[in-house]
Motif scaffolding. Structure first.
Motif, PDB file in Angstrom:
ATOM      1  N   UNK A   1     -23.567  47.583 -13.668  1.00 17.36           N
ATOM      2  CA  UNK A   1     -23.698  48.280 -12.382  1.00 17.36           C
ATOM      3  C   UNK A   1     -24.074  47.273 -11.300  1.00 17.36           C
ATOM      4  N   UNK A   2     -23.215  47.128 -10.325  1.00 20.31           N
ATOM      5  CA  UNK A   2     -23.485  46.224  -9.211  1.00 20.31           C
ATOM      6  C   UNK A   2     -24.310  46.949  -8.147  1.00 20.31           C
ATOM      7  N   UNK A   3     -24.890  46.166  -7.256  1.00 22.42           N
ATOM      8  CA  UNK A   3     -25.735  46.712  -6.192  1.00 22.42           C
ATOM      9  C   UNK A   3     -25.188  46.434  -4.802  1.00 22.42           C
ATOM     10  N   UNK A   4     -24.281  45.467  -4.684  1.00 24.76           N
ATOM     11  CA  UNK A   4     -23.839  45.024  -3.360  1.00 24.76           C
ATOM     12  C   UNK A   4     -22.317  45.051  -3.284  1.00 24.76           C
ATOM     13  N   UNK A   5     -21.796  45.583  -2.186  1.00 25.39           N
ATOM     14  CA  UNK A   5     -20.354  45.521  -1.977  1.00 25.39           C
ATOM     15  C   UNK A   5     -20.028  44.348  -1.060  1.00 25.39           C
ATOM     16  N   UNK A   6     -18.755  44.050  -0.970  1.00 25.73           N
ATOM     17  CA  UNK A   6     -18.336  42.832  -0.267  1.00 25.73           C
ATOM     18  C   UNK A   6     -18.630  42.877   1.223  1.00 25.73           C
ATOM     19  N   UNK A   7     -18.824  44.059   1.774  1.00 22.71           N
ATOM     20  CA  UNK A   7     -19.052  44.172   3.215  1.00 22.71           C
ATOM     21  C   UNK A   7     -20.523  44.316   3.574  1.00 22.71           C
ATOM     22  N   UNK A   8     -21.409  44.073   2.634  1.00 19.93           N
ATOM     23  CA  UNK A   8     -22.839  44.254   2.895  1.00 19.93           C
ATOM     24  C   UNK A   8     -23.280  43.334   4.036  1.00 19.93           C
ATOM     25  N   UNK A   9     -23.723  43.878   5.168  1.00 21.32           N
ATOM     26  CA  UNK A   9     -24.061  43.046   6.331  1.00 21.32           C
ATOM     27  C   UNK A   9     -25.256  42.133   6.095  1.00 21.32           C
ATOM     28  N   UNK A  10     -26.097  42.463   5.122  1.00 19.68           N
ATOM     29  CA  UNK A  10     -27.266  41.631   4.856  1.00 19.68           C
ATOM     30  C   UNK A  10     -26.876  40.269   4.271  1.00 19.68           C
ATOM     31  N   UNK A  11     -25.650  40.162   3.790  1.00 21.68           N
ATOM     32  CA  UNK A  11     -25.224  38.947   3.112  1.00 21.68           C
ATOM     33  C   UNK A  11     -24.307  38.081   3.970  1.00 21.68           C
ATOM     34  N   UNK A  12     -24.260  38.368   5.236  1.00 13.65           N
ATOM     35  CA  UNK A  12     -23.399  37.597   6.136  1.00 13.65           C
ATOM     36  C   UNK A  12     -24.174  36.473   6.801  1.00 13.65           C
ATOM     37  N   UNK A  13     -23.463  35.418   7.155  1.00  8.21           N
ATOM     38  CA  UNK A  13     -23.990  34.323   7.981  1.00  8.21           C
ATOM     39  C   UNK A  13     -25.303  33.754   7.457  1.00  8.21           C
ATOM     40  N   UNK A  14     -25.314  33.324   6.204  1.00 10.07           N
ATOM     41  CA  UNK A  14     -26.492  32.666   5.662  1.00 10.07           C
ATOM     42  C   UNK A  14     -26.689  31.287   6.271  1.00 10.07           C
ATOM     43  N   UNK A  15     -27.905  30.801   6.222  1.00 12.60           N
ATOM     44  CA  UNK A  15     -28.267  29.505   6.790  1.00 12.60           C
ATOM     45  C   UNK A  15     -28.520  28.518   5.652  1.00 12.60           C
TER      46      UNK A  15
END
Length: 286
Positions: free
Chosen positions: A11-25
């Motif tokens: 069971x996954x928790x995150x989909x590909x469009x999850x905004x929390x995972x965008x633009x990491x530093x």
């Protein structure tokens, strides 16, 4: 059988469009990489660069031999084709992009407490590292251990997804240390004793026990053993490997110190603060 198949499904928790995972530093992701000691397990053996993450280290266990994979940005042999969501599902849910359970030799049982933004930053940092060609040999496990679906059953009993680090003191330094120790640096994964199914025995958490590879005994880091250490002693050990008695840490802790010594002093102090707060627990008998 239908119920078993449903209950043990990855069971996954995150989909590909999850905004929390965008633009990491990537600059923020580097300390996460160091604190998690990613290079200690995934660096290619036999070379000195801890950033060549071709995998292949041999990790002995009571269940067979595990070999950490290539996690370099190589598209074919590493994780270069992964998205940030794929990495988050691996670290926090213990599920691969191919929807397979990971063995808990990969410490997602602790990484599940990671902050999602830290995962995004870690992903960005990993993308800056050299791509390494080649894949390690497969795990060498007995037949029953090769049935990945059984890991889903193991998770039902022993894996609490998105487990939160303790947050009880109302003090920023303590809470930072709790997060680092419980989730990122995953100290309990080594400094605890495991049951016959490879899960940490809660009553031995941080109290030490036999090394998982069968090569020694991991020390107790609760107040039972460290009562004579000050918080400054613990922080100094994390920076230099030196103990208050004038000795030096050894074994796998050498690599851990090599990583933690590169963290900000504030993070080492926070780790020390939290470790010194651990209640005394008797060391299990070998």
């Amino acid at each position: 059988m239908t119920a078993f198949w449903f209950l043990t499904a990855p069971k996954t928790l995150f989909d590909q469009a999850d905004p929390r995972l965008s633009a990491g530093d990537p600059q923020v992701g580097r300390p996460v990489f160091l604190a998690g000691s990613c290079g200690s397990c995934h660096a290619t053996p036999g070379q000195a660069n801890p950033l060549l993450l071709g995998g292949g280290m041999t990790l002995a266990s009571p269940f067979g031999v595990f070999r950490p994979p290539n996690i370099s940005p190589n598209v074919k042999d590493g994780i270069g084709s992964w998205s940030a969501a794929d990495l988050a599902n691996a670290l926090i849910a213990g599920v691969s992009p191919a929807s397979r359970h990971y063995y808990p030799a990969f410490p997602y049982t602790s990484y599940t407490g990671l902050d999602v933004r830290d995962v995004a930053d870690l992903y960005a940092y990993l993308r800056t590292l050299p791509a390494v060609s080649g894949r390690p040999p497969p795990h060498d496990l007995p037949f029953f251990a090769r049935i990945r679906r059984l890991i889903g059953l193991w998770k039902l009993f022993f894996f609490a997804r998105e487990r939160q680090a303790p947050n009880v003191a109302g003090d920023a330094v303590f809470n930072r240390g709790a997060y680092l120790v419980e989730a990122v640096t995953h100290c309990a994964e080594c400094h605890s004793t495991r049951n016959v199914l490879g899960a940490i025995k809660p009553t031995t958490r941080y109290a030490g026990g036999p090394d998982a590879e069968g090569t020694g005994f991991v020390p107790n880091i609760t107040a039972r053993r460290l009562s004579g250490w000050t918080q400054a002693d613990v922080s100094e050990m994390l920076a230099t490997g030196k103990t208050p008695q004038g000795g030096h840490v050894g074994s796998a802790m050498v690599d851990v110190i090599a990583n933690l010594s590169q963290l900000p002093q504030a993070d080492r102090d926070a780790i020390a603060r939290y470790i010194k707060s651990l209640p005394p627990v008797d060391t299990p008998h070998p």
